[in-house]
Design a protein around this motif. Structure first.
Motif, short mmCIF file in Angstrom:
data_model
loop_
_atom_site.label_atom_id
_atom_site.label_comp_id
_atom_site.label_asym_id
_atom_site.label_seq_id
_atom_site.Cartn_x
_atom_site.Cartn_y
_atom_site.Cartn_z
N UNK A 213 0.81 -1.22 0.00
CA UNK A 213 0.00 0.00 0.00
C UNK A 213 0.84 1.26 0.00
N UNK A 214 2.06 1.18 0.52
CA UNK A 214 2.96 2.34 0.58
C UNK A 214 4.16 2.04 -0.31
N UNK A 215 4.06 2.43 -1.56
CA UNK A 215 4.99 1.96 -2.58
C UNK A 215 6.43 2.39 -2.34
N UNK A 216 6.64 3.49 -1.59
CA UNK A 216 8.01 3.98 -1.39
C UNK A 216 8.59 3.55 -0.05
N UNK A 217 7.81 2.87 0.77
CA UNK A 217 8.25 2.54 2.12
C UNK A 217 9.36 1.50 2.11
N UNK A 218 10.22 1.61 3.12
CA UNK A 218 11.24 0.59 3.36
C UNK A 218 11.16 0.14 4.81
N UNK A 219 11.65 -1.07 5.06
CA UNK A 219 11.66 -1.65 6.39
C UNK A 219 13.06 -1.51 6.96
N UNK A 220 13.18 -0.89 8.13
CA UNK A 220 14.45 -0.78 8.85
C UNK A 220 14.46 -1.88 9.91
N UNK A 221 15.52 -2.65 9.97
CA UNK A 221 15.55 -3.82 10.85
C UNK A 221 16.99 -4.17 11.21
N UNK A 222 17.19 -4.95 12.29
CA UNK A 222 18.54 -5.41 12.61
C UNK A 222 19.13 -6.20 11.45
N UNK A 223 20.43 -6.06 11.25
CA UNK A 223 21.03 -6.72 10.08
C UNK A 223 20.91 -8.24 10.16
N UNK A 224 20.88 -8.78 11.39
CA UNK A 224 20.74 -10.23 11.52
C UNK A 224 19.34 -10.72 11.16
#
Length: 261
Positions: free
Chosen positions: A83-94
């Motif tokens: 639904x949010x075409x430009x969104x990215x997920x920020x998460x721990x690298x592991x």
């Protein structure tokens, strides 16, 4: 009247946010708006919740503190990214491989770790997200994976919001947080059986880091006794500490310095 679903998204869009505004989505989930930037932190949106993933068309960054299902909700992430075409997920690298297995494409991820910074620019506005380790109940650091449990410090102009994810106190946590001059600390208060702070420990951390405001999380609308224990402790033992207990989907401006509302 509780505003939910598409009406909540419309309310967010219509809210002026020269200083950050927060909405509690339940459990540890928050939406944070700063000018035109909207961050979601640990959105847990199961079927029947007041906000559904398909409703969320305004996400810029979706921050996940770790891989537990109530913090990295597979259906929520897939639906919000659709639904949010430009969104990215920020998460721990592991957590990247786990997120990929949940259906999050690698090109929609931004990985991070302790002492790293994610910067976000939109329409001339700048926000930063710093990561600090959380203990759940241990730090569980590895040389390759780094810290699998993170808290996030979201810096919007002169305001810093600390979201601890799932965390218990550990040596050095306050020292890590103090330099950021936290305005609002969002702390899990479900107790040690949930690998969270107790209300007493949350209040102590807020005091140790000089947070102007503290708010409890890691409970749902059906678990009001958790918030009641926190409120009782604050009123009777920490009268000098400002605190906020959110109602579901309530929007709240962080008061400016000198404003005690």
């Amino acid at each position: 009247m509780q505003v939910t679903g598409p009406a909540l998204i419309a309310a967010m869009e219509g809210t002026e946010a020269a200083s950050p505004v927060l909405w509690w989505l339940g459990h540890c989930g928050f939406a944070i708006k700063y000018y035109g930037i909207v961050f979601y932190v640990d959105p847990y949106l199961p079927p029947g919740a007041g906000l559904q993933p398909a409703d969320v068309n305004n996400a810029d960054l979706i921050l996940c503190t770790h891989t537990d299902a109530q913090h990295m909700d597979a259906a929520a992430l897939r639906g919000m990214l659709d639904s949010s075409a430009r969104a990215k997920v920020v998460l721990p690298k592991s957590a990247a491989r786990h997120a990929f297995e949940l259906g999050v494409p690698y090109h929609r991820m931004t990985t991070t770790d302790s002492d790293l910074r994610v910067e976000y620019f939109k329409m001339g506005v700048y926000a930063r997200v710093y990561a600090v380790p959380s203990a759940h109940p241990d730090l569980s650091w590895t040389p390759i994976g780094g810290y699998p449990y993170l808290g996030y410090l979201i810096r919007c102009g002169g305001t810093t919001i600390y979201h601890a994810g799932d965390c218990v106190p550990y040596d050095g946590l306050a020292d890590r947080l103090r330099p950021y001059n936290v305005n609002l600390a969002l702390l899990p208060v479900a107790g040690r059986e949930q690998n969270n702070f107790t209300p007493e420990e949350a209040a102590q951390l807020a005091s140790d880091i000089g947070a102007r405001w503290v708010a409890p999380m890691h409970y749902g609308p059906a678990s009001v006794e958790v918030a009641d224990r926190f409120t009782s402790h604050m009123l009777f033992h920490r009268p000098e500490q400002r605190f906020k207990v959110f109602k579901p989907f309530e929007g709240w401006h962080i008061p400016e310095e000198g404003d005690i509302s």
